[in-house]
Motif scaffolding. Sequence first.
Motif, PDB file in Angstrom:
ATOM      1  N   GLN A  15       0.814  -1.216  -0.123  1.00  0.00           N
ATOM      2  CA  GLN A  15      -0.023  -0.243   0.033  1.00  0.00           C
ATOM      3  C   GLN A  15       0.881   1.170   0.000  1.00  0.00           C
ATOM      4  O   GLN A  15       0.581   2.103   0.622  1.00  0.00           O
ATOM      5  N   TYR A  18      -0.831   4.668  -0.574  1.00  0.00           N
ATOM      6  CA  TYR A  18      -1.415   5.242   0.249  1.00  0.00           C
ATOM      7  C   TYR A  18      -0.705   5.979   1.240  1.00  0.00           C
ATOM      8  O   TYR A  18      -0.599   7.048   1.746  1.00  0.00           O
ATOM      9  N   PRO A 151      -9.040  -2.036  -3.202  1.00  0.00           N
ATOM     10  CA  PRO A 151      -8.716  -1.328  -4.563  1.00  0.00           C
ATOM     11  C   PRO A 151      -9.679  -0.213  -4.769  1.00  0.00           C
ATOM     12  O   PRO A 151      -9.430   0.775  -5.623  1.00  0.00           O
ATOM     13  N   SER A 152     -10.969  -0.325  -4.396  1.00  0.00           N
ATOM     14  CA  SER A 152     -11.988   0.637  -4.651  1.00  0.00           C
ATOM     15  C   SER A 152     -11.503   2.112  -4.169  1.00  0.00           C
ATOM     16  O   SER A 152     -11.688   3.023  -4.658  1.00  0.00           O
ATOM     17  N   MET A 154      -8.485   2.908  -3.429  1.00  0.00           N
ATOM     18  CA  MET A 154      -7.308   3.471  -3.842  1.00  0.00           C
ATOM     19  C   MET A 154      -7.483   3.972  -5.303  1.00  0.00           C
ATOM     20  O   MET A 154      -7.086   5.027  -5.901  1.00  0.00           O
ATOM     21  N   LYS A 155      -8.413   3.550  -5.944  1.00  0.00           N
ATOM     22  CA  LYS A 155      -8.885   4.230  -7.148  1.00  0.00           C
ATOM     23  C   LYS A 155      -9.489   5.253  -7.186  1.00  0.00           C
ATOM     24  O   LYS A 155      -9.272   6.437  -7.908  1.00  0.00           O
ATOM     25  N   ALA A 156     -10.268   5.590  -6.168  1.00  0.00           N
ATOM     26  CA  ALA A 156     -10.833   6.926  -6.039  1.00  0.00           C
ATOM     27  C   ALA A 156      -9.757   7.856  -5.766  1.00  0.00           C
ATOM     28  O   ALA A 156     -10.169   9.014  -5.862  1.00  0.00           O
ATOM     29  N   THR A 158      -7.159   8.652  -7.681  1.00  0.00           N
ATOM     30  CA  THR A 158      -6.727   9.203  -8.678  1.00  0.00           C
ATOM     31  C   THR A 158      -7.807   9.249 -10.044  1.00  0.00           C
ATOM     32  O   THR A 158      -7.582   9.754 -11.015  1.00  0.00           O
ATOM     33  N   ASP A 159      -9.239   8.725  -9.587  1.00  0.00           N
ATOM     34  CA  ASP A 159      -9.947   8.674 -10.713  1.00  0.00           C
ATOM     35  C   ASP A 159     -11.197   9.250 -10.167  1.00  0.00           C
ATOM     36  O   ASP A 159     -11.814   8.972  -9.303  1.00  0.00           O
ATOM     37  N   THR A 161     -14.357   9.739 -11.414  1.00  0.00           N
ATOM     38  CA  THR A 161     -15.363   8.995 -11.610  1.00  0.00           C
ATOM     39  C   THR A 161     -15.510   8.026 -10.412  1.00  0.00           C
ATOM     40  O   THR A 161     -16.654   8.158  -9.638  1.00  0.00           O
ATOM     41  N   ALA A 162     -14.516   7.364 -10.005  1.00  0.00           N
ATOM     42  CA  ALA A 162     -14.517   6.533  -8.714  1.00  0.00           C
ATOM     43  C   ALA A 162     -14.740   7.344  -7.580  1.00  0.00           C
ATOM     44  O   ALA A 162     -15.319   6.865  -6.766  1.00  0.00           O
ATOM     45  N   TYR A 163     -14.263   8.544  -7.515  1.00  0.00           N
ATOM     46  CA  TYR A 163     -14.278   9.202  -6.335  1.00  0.00           C
ATOM     47  C   TYR A 163     -15.594   9.843  -6.079  1.00  0.00           C
ATOM     48  O   TYR A 163     -16.285   9.832  -4.969  1.00  0.00           O
TER      49      TYR A 163
END
Length: 256
Positions: A15, A18, A151-152, A154-156, A158-159, A161-163
Amino acid sequence: MARIWYQSFVHPVEQAPYIERLQAMLTKVASPGISFEVHGLDPPDHSFHALSEFRCAAQVIGNALAAEKAGYDAFVIGHFQEPGLIEIKGAVDIPVIGLGEANLLAALSMGGRLGLVTIDPVFVPWHDRQIRMHGFGERYAGTQALKMNLPSFMKAFTDETAYAQVRSQFVTQVKPLIEKGAEVIIPAGGLPMLLFARESPFVIDDAPVLNGIAIVAKATEMAISLRAITNVVVSRRGTYAKAPPAAISEFQARLR
């Protein structure tokens, strides 16, 4: 320069993104003359179970003893459930700040009642017990839960849409807490705290969502300053009575 050991409960390599974001956040909010150093756990707290928390507590108690010996000025338990908090305060003579405790105290200075949003339903009864342990039951509106994996989250970071998706789920969980009277909302975990720190302020129906990383950083700085003024860190009567040297030595021997 005051050095602070910030104990995260994630893996320092797996991680690493993070850890790097957390370190950057702490460096950003730190006052001049204050240095936060983030440390992970190996193995990390990857199982949502009390047994895993117990194992991590033992590791973290050992790390706190090592931090004091290495000359650190304070120790932060950067995990909202703060396993080992009582034992560590009773084992070292430097300030020990829990992520959960610091945010609960801050929330109750900002509003009459608080509500938590945790990262998984399994933690709801844990936080209920945590609130009772700290004696804040009368000012507690409850805990709601997301259902998110690492993973969800962590994606948020940088992304966009995910955020937006994570944020929407969070707001949905906050609404029932506000209906129950919550005036301040705490994201119950380092991951959501760090994720939502980008919004300044983050307010839902007039209820502020705390930037928990900044709060624990400033609580730690205050503890260091007060120690310099008063020469007192914690009460040694009752709850945080200092462990005798033999008990500390025996504990450390079992860790080897």
